[in-house]
Design a protein around this motif. Structure first.
Motif, short mmCIF file in Angstrom:
data_model
loop_
_atom_site.label_atom_id
_atom_site.label_comp_id
_atom_site.label_asym_id
_atom_site.label_seq_id
_atom_site.Cartn_x
_atom_site.Cartn_y
_atom_site.Cartn_z
N GLY A 1 4.44 -8.32 1.09
CA GLY A 1 4.71 -7.14 1.90
C GLY A 1 5.33 -6.02 1.07
O GLY A 1 5.04 -4.84 1.27
N HIS A 2 6.17 -6.41 0.11
CA HIS A 2 6.81 -5.43 -0.76
C HIS A 2 5.75 -4.68 -1.56
O HIS A 2 5.80 -3.45 -1.67
N MET A 3 4.80 -5.41 -2.11
CA MET A 3 3.75 -4.76 -2.91
C MET A 3 2.86 -3.89 -2.02
O MET A 3 2.44 -2.81 -2.45
N ARG A 4 2.60 -4.31 -0.81
CA ARG A 4 1.83 -3.47 0.13
C ARG A 4 2.57 -2.17 0.40
O ARG A 4 1.97 -1.09 0.44
N LEU A 5 3.89 -2.27 0.59
CA LEU A 5 4.70 -1.07 0.81
C LEU A 5 4.66 -0.15 -0.40
O LEU A 5 4.51 1.06 -0.27
N MET A 6 4.78 -0.72 -1.60
CA MET A 6 4.77 0.09 -2.82
C MET A 6 3.44 0.82 -2.98
O MET A 6 3.42 2.02 -3.30
N VAL A 7 2.34 0.13 -2.75
CA VAL A 7 1.01 0.76 -2.85
C VAL A 7 0.87 1.87 -1.81
O VAL A 7 0.36 2.95 -2.12
N ASN A 8 1.36 1.61 -0.61
CA ASN A 8 1.30 2.62 0.46
C ASN A 8 2.11 3.86 0.07
O ASN A 8 1.63 4.99 0.22
N ILE A 9 3.30 3.66 -0.43
CA ILE A 9 4.17 4.78 -0.82
C ILE A 9 3.56 5.56 -1.99
O ILE A 9 3.56 6.78 -1.99
N GLU A 10 3.03 4.84 -2.97
CA GLU A 10 2.39 5.52 -4.10
C GLU A 10 1.23 6.38 -3.62
O GLU A 10 1.09 7.53 -4.05
#
Length: 78
Positions: free
Chosen positions: A37-46
């Motif tokens: 979920g953390h990586m999904r959030l990071m990709v979304n924010i980027e």
């Protein structure tokens, strides 16, 4: 949409978080905010802000509030 609205939307979209509780969110405080979920959030924010986060910032992004601090380094103002 303001930067704050975009940022908040990322947490709502990825985790289904309640907007009223965003300021208290920390890594693993939600069932979905695990490593994946953390990586999904990071990709979304980027994608949302058109930036590429440094590895140390991805690792240090441990809460909603810490994320706001980190994004300021990339010229994102709230």
């Amino acid at each position: 949409m303001t930067n704050l609205e975009k940022y908040n939307h990322s947490f709502v979209e990825i985790f289904g978080a309640n907007e009223d509780a965003l300021s208290t969110l920390t890594y693993q405080s939600l069932a979905g905010w695990d490593s994946v979920g953390h990586m999904r959030l990071m990709v979304n924010i980027e994608g949302t802000f058109g930036i590429m986060l440094e590895t140390e910032d991805v690792v240090g992004f441990s809460s909603y509030e810490k994320g706001r601090e980190i994004l300021k380094k990339y010229g994102i103002e709230f």
